[in-house]
Design a protein around this motif. Sequence first.
Motif, PDB file in Angstrom:
ATOM      1  N   MET A 113       0.820  -1.220   0.000  1.00  0.00           N
ATOM      2  CA  MET A 113       0.000   0.000   0.000  1.00  0.00           C
ATOM      3  C   MET A 113       0.854   1.271   0.000  1.00  0.00           C
ATOM      4  O   MET A 113       0.328   2.362  -0.040  1.00  0.00           O
ATOM      5  CB  MET A 113      -0.911   0.000   1.228  1.00  0.00           C
ATOM      6  CG  MET A 113      -1.856  -1.194   1.306  1.00  0.00           C
ATOM      7  SD  MET A 113      -3.067  -1.211  -0.034  1.00  0.00           S
ATOM      8  CE  MET A 113      -4.152   0.094   0.507  1.00  0.00           C
ATOM      9  N   THR A 114       2.176   1.070   0.063  1.00  0.00           N
ATOM     10  CA  THR A 114       3.062   2.241   0.117  1.00  0.00           C
ATOM     11  C   THR A 114       2.908   3.116  -1.118  1.00  0.00           C
ATOM     12  O   THR A 114       3.014   4.355  -1.035  1.00  0.00           O
ATOM     13  CB  THR A 114       4.525   1.788   0.240  1.00  0.00           C
ATOM     14  OG1 THR A 114       4.656   0.930   1.371  1.00  0.00           O
ATOM     15  CG2 THR A 114       5.452   2.976   0.402  1.00  0.00           C
ATOM     16  N   GLN A 115       2.620   2.504  -2.281  1.00  0.00           N
ATOM     17  CA  GLN A 115       2.564   3.282  -3.519  1.00  0.00           C
ATOM     18  C   GLN A 115       1.435   4.309  -3.499  1.00  0.00           C
ATOM     19  O   GLN A 115       1.546   5.369  -4.120  1.00  0.00           O
ATOM     20  CB  GLN A 115       2.422   2.354  -4.738  1.00  0.00           C
ATOM     21  CG  GLN A 115       1.103   1.602  -4.830  1.00  0.00           C
ATOM     22  CD  GLN A 115       1.146   0.252  -4.156  1.00  0.00           C
ATOM     23  OE1 GLN A 115       1.934   0.061  -3.228  1.00  0.00           O
ATOM     24  NE2 GLN A 115       0.331  -0.674  -4.629  1.00  0.00           N
ATOM     25  N   TYR A 116       0.342   4.009  -2.777  1.00  0.00           N
ATOM     26  CA  TYR A 116      -0.772   4.954  -2.731  1.00  0.00           C
ATOM     27  C   TYR A 116      -0.395   6.191  -1.915  1.00  0.00           C
ATOM     28  O   TYR A 116      -0.714   7.321  -2.283  1.00  0.00           O
ATOM     29  CB  TYR A 116      -2.012   4.283  -2.137  1.00  0.00           C
ATOM     30  CG  TYR A 116      -2.520   3.138  -2.975  1.00  0.00           C
ATOM     31  CD1 TYR A 116      -3.066   3.373  -4.234  1.00  0.00           C
ATOM     32  CD2 TYR A 116      -2.442   1.832  -2.520  1.00  0.00           C
ATOM     33  CE1 TYR A 116      -3.521   2.315  -5.020  1.00  0.00           C
ATOM     34  CE2 TYR A 116      -2.901   0.773  -3.299  1.00  0.00           C
ATOM     35  CZ  TYR A 116      -3.434   1.023  -4.546  1.00  0.00           C
ATOM     36  OH  TYR A 116      -3.880  -0.016  -5.317  1.00  0.00           O
ATOM     37  N   LEU A 117       0.286   5.962  -0.795  1.00  0.00           N
ATOM     38  CA  LEU A 117       0.753   7.094   0.009  1.00  0.00           C
ATOM     39  C   LEU A 117       1.773   7.910  -0.766  1.00  0.00           C
ATOM     40  O   LEU A 117       1.700   9.151  -0.794  1.00  0.00           O
ATOM     41  CB  LEU A 117       1.367   6.607   1.317  1.00  0.00           C
ATOM     42  CG  LEU A 117       2.021   7.684   2.190  1.00  0.00           C
ATOM     43  CD1 LEU A 117       0.989   8.704   2.653  1.00  0.00           C
ATOM     44  CD2 LEU A 117       2.739   7.066   3.379  1.00  0.00           C
ATOM     45  N   GLU A 118       2.723   7.240  -1.414  1.00  0.00           N
ATOM     46  CA  GLU A 118       3.753   7.966  -2.151  1.00  0.00           C
ATOM     47  C   GLU A 118       3.165   8.724  -3.334  1.00  0.00           C
ATOM     48  O   GLU A 118       3.639   9.817  -3.675  1.00  0.00           O
ATOM     49  CB  GLU A 118       4.856   7.004  -2.600  1.00  0.00           C
ATOM     50  CG  GLU A 118       5.659   6.456  -1.437  1.00  0.00           C
ATOM     51  CD  GLU A 118       6.902   5.702  -1.859  1.00  0.00           C
ATOM     52  OE1 GLU A 118       7.058   5.445  -3.082  1.00  0.00           O
ATOM     53  OE2 GLU A 118       7.733   5.369  -0.982  1.00  0.00           O
ATOM     54  N   GLY A 119       2.139   8.165  -3.962  1.00  0.00           N
ATOM     55  CA  GLY A 119       1.461   8.897  -5.034  1.00  0.00           C
ATOM     56  C   GLY A 119       0.819  10.169  -4.515  1.00  0.00           C
ATOM     57  O   GLY A 119       0.882  11.227  -5.155  1.00  0.00           O
ATOM     58  N   ARG A 120       0.209  10.067  -3.352  1.00  0.00           N
ATOM     59  CA  ARG A 120      -0.416  11.237  -2.724  1.00  0.00           C
ATOM     60  C   ARG A 120       0.645  12.280  -2.357  1.00  0.00           C
ATOM     61  O   ARG A 120       0.461  13.482  -2.600  1.00  0.00           O
ATOM     62  CB  ARG A 120      -1.177  10.768  -1.479  1.00  0.00           C
ATOM     63  CG  ARG A 120      -1.555  11.839  -0.468  1.00  0.00           C
ATOM     64  CD  ARG A 120      -2.670  12.745  -0.948  1.00  0.00           C
ATOM     65  NE  ARG A 120      -3.032  13.686   0.094  1.00  0.00           N
ATOM     66  CZ  ARG A 120      -4.046  13.523   0.940  1.00  0.00           C
ATOM     67  NH1 ARG A 120      -4.819  12.440   0.841  1.00  0.00           N
ATOM     68  NH2 ARG A 120      -4.309  14.418   1.863  1.00  0.00           N
ATOM     69  N   VAL A 121       1.747  11.833  -1.771  1.00  0.00           N
ATOM     70  CA  VAL A 121       2.819  12.753  -1.377  1.00  0.00           C
ATOM     71  C   VAL A 121       3.454  13.405  -2.597  1.00  0.00           C
ATOM     72  O   VAL A 121       3.723  14.622  -2.606  1.00  0.00           O
ATOM     73  CB  VAL A 121       3.874  12.004  -0.540  1.00  0.00           C
ATOM     74  CG1 VAL A 121       5.140  12.856  -0.364  1.00  0.00           C
ATOM     75  CG2 VAL A 121       3.312  11.629   0.823  1.00  0.00           C
TER      76      VAL A 121
END
Length: 304
Positions: free
Chosen positions: A1-9
């Motif tokens: 799920m890290t990619q969703y947070l990094e996309g948001r950031v």
Amino acid sequence: MTQYLEGRVDQALQRPVVPEVRAFAERLAQASGNAVAVLFYGSNLRTGSLEGVLDFYVLTEGPQVEKIWPRVSYHEWTFQGVPLRAKVATMALETFRAAAAGELVDTTIWARFVQPSGLAWLGGKVARGHIVAAVSGAARTAARLAVALGPESGTAEDYWRALFRATYAAEFRVEKAGREDSILSVNQEHFEGLLPLALAADDIAFERLPNGALRPQVSPRERARVLDWWKRRRRLGKPYNVLRLLKASTTFEGAARYAAWKIERHTGVPVTITPWRERHPVLSAPGVLWQVWRAKRAMERKPA
């Protein structure tokens, strides 16, 4: 799920930055010689104003030189006829990443960069991924502590509020009561939906309740582990910040000019910066304060 947070950031870091700020960031990066990115943050990022002092973090490649970081400096520059002032913190990218991830005793990096920031200058495409990952780490660290400090269930704002109340209390700084509420209110869009993404990236399960609240699935053992982690940082927070202030008092580049600007801004009394005052800002402080006090008394005695 890290990619969703990094996309948001990644998207958040692309928030608009006015041309004057971008030009100043590029100037700082070039002067550094080994900068990989320059982050812009603070109220001026939100408002687009150029008044007051702009806040930058210059992140550099290579190892961290100073044991007590970041290195702080003050700069003045006129760009296309517009006078600009900036307070600049400089540190190694790897140290920034480790601090954001909660691997160091410092609390200021992750508590600061879970709040809005923008990429004002970037050294290359490769650096972008490192910056995004580091800032995402700040969100994960902050979220992990927020749910350990916060209630068993509550709104995202309840958890962020608990976090900022605790971190402000741990630092050697004076903030008005309710500072955490103002952070959340003026940055509502930034924090909207951020907590669930950060929790998921950190493999912390949570339940969404019918009333819209969250119930993090944190075991008593895990909560105790996080609170023990925080206890050490809270205990060292004020002493560590005192060390930073002491270091800054002797190594703050441009400290005399920064202090002179602040004094004139708040008192209306101009302060002349002599070469001696530039080299010895701490030693010259009593004389400057005496000069300002006398000037203020003279202004008050003048007939209306």
